[in-house]
Motif scaffolding. Structure first.
Motif, PDB file in Angstrom:
ATOM      1  N   UNK A  12       0.767  -1.285  -0.060  1.00 47.79           N
ATOM      2  CA  UNK A  12       0.094  -0.056   0.005  1.00 47.79           C
ATOM      3  C   UNK A  12       0.860   1.258  -0.023  1.00 47.79           C
ATOM      4  N   UNK A  13       1.905   1.154   0.664  1.00 48.74           N
ATOM      5  CA  UNK A  13       2.923   2.363   0.822  1.00 48.74           C
ATOM      6  C   UNK A  13       3.674   2.746  -0.511  1.00 48.74           C
ATOM      7  N   UNK A  40      -8.932  -8.613  -3.034  1.00 46.47           N
ATOM      8  CA  UNK A  40      -9.207  -7.975  -4.236  1.00 46.47           C
ATOM      9  C   UNK A  40      -8.287  -7.370  -5.131  1.00 46.47           C
ATOM     10  N   UNK A  41      -7.458  -6.201  -4.622  1.00 44.51           N
ATOM     11  CA  UNK A  41      -6.581  -5.513  -5.180  1.00 44.51           C
ATOM     12  C   UNK A  41      -5.306  -6.583  -5.802  1.00 44.51           C
ATOM     13  N   UNK A  42      -4.824  -7.461  -4.911  1.00 44.66           N
ATOM     14  CA  UNK A  42      -4.049  -8.178  -5.281  1.00 44.66           C
ATOM     15  C   UNK A  42      -4.463  -9.257  -6.332  1.00 44.66           C
ATOM     16  N   UNK A  51      -8.284   1.419  -3.072  1.00 47.56           N
ATOM     17  CA  UNK A  51      -8.803   0.055  -2.983  1.00 47.56           C
ATOM     18  C   UNK A  51      -7.814  -0.957  -1.967  1.00 47.56           C
ATOM     19  N   UNK A  52      -6.707  -0.952  -2.284  1.00 52.29           N
ATOM     20  CA  UNK A  52      -5.883  -1.891  -1.293  1.00 52.29           C
ATOM     21  C   UNK A  52      -6.116  -1.356   0.217  1.00 52.29           C
ATOM     22  N   UNK A  53      -6.122   0.065   0.549  1.00 48.64           N
ATOM     23  CA  UNK A  53      -6.503   0.580   1.776  1.00 48.64           C
ATOM     24  C   UNK A  53      -7.826   0.030   2.348  1.00 48.64           C
TER      25      UNK A  53
END
Length: 161
Positions: A9-10, A117-119, A52-54
């Motif tokens: 995410x970062x 989901x984002x992965x 999304x990842x957050x």
């Protein structure tokens, strides 16, 4: 697993700003104009992925990871002080090693479908993005910078694992 996602995410939150900076610094003609258009398209493709990842992380804490700062900091320096083409090497390193679907499935099994989901999106899209990155015609004078940046980014990522 979720700490790994928090790390990425970062890394991803820096991507949008890196692309914007590269676009700002590039000229409008020739190779730079083509690269600017490529980065603008990629920026559109990546829009919203950090958010999304957050969301995927839910309540999991996102603690500062200095490795993510190292990666982004290196890319910022090269884009700003050497040439924005260096971002291609950074992107190749990040997208050139697609997330194995087995890893996505393990995250989903352990933490629910939302966590993956984002992965899952990146596991599917990154091979396509890599083909696009490889198709960018880089002038010979800049090819060593792109390759060195790719290698150094991989080295940093592997050192963080």
């Amino acid at each position: 697993m979720l700490d790994h996602l928090a790390f990425f995410y970062q890394v991803i939150i820096a991507s949008e700003f890196l692309l914007k900076e590269a676009i700002f610094l590039l000229g409008d003609d020739g190779f730079e104009g083509d690269l600017k258009a490529f980065y603008a398209k990629h920026l559109e493709d990546e829009k919203g992925h950090a958010e999304w990842l957050k969301e995927d992380l839910g309540e999991h804490p996102i603690n500062l990871h200095f490795g993510a700062a190292q990666l982004a900091g290196m890319a910022y320096y090269l884009v700003r002080h050497v040439h924005p083409v260096a971002l291609l090497g950074y992107m190749k390193a990040l997208e050139g090693h697609p997330i194995p679907i087995e890893y996505v499935e393990a995250v989903e099994k352990a933490h629910g479908a939302q966590a993956g989901r984002t992965l899952r999106l990146h596991a599917i899209e990154d091979p396509h993005h890599m083909q696009e990155l490889e198709a960018v015609a880089v002038p010979s004078q800049w090819a060593p910078l792109v390759e060195s940046t790719r290698l150094q980014t991989r080295k940093l990522i592997e050192g963080l694992s």
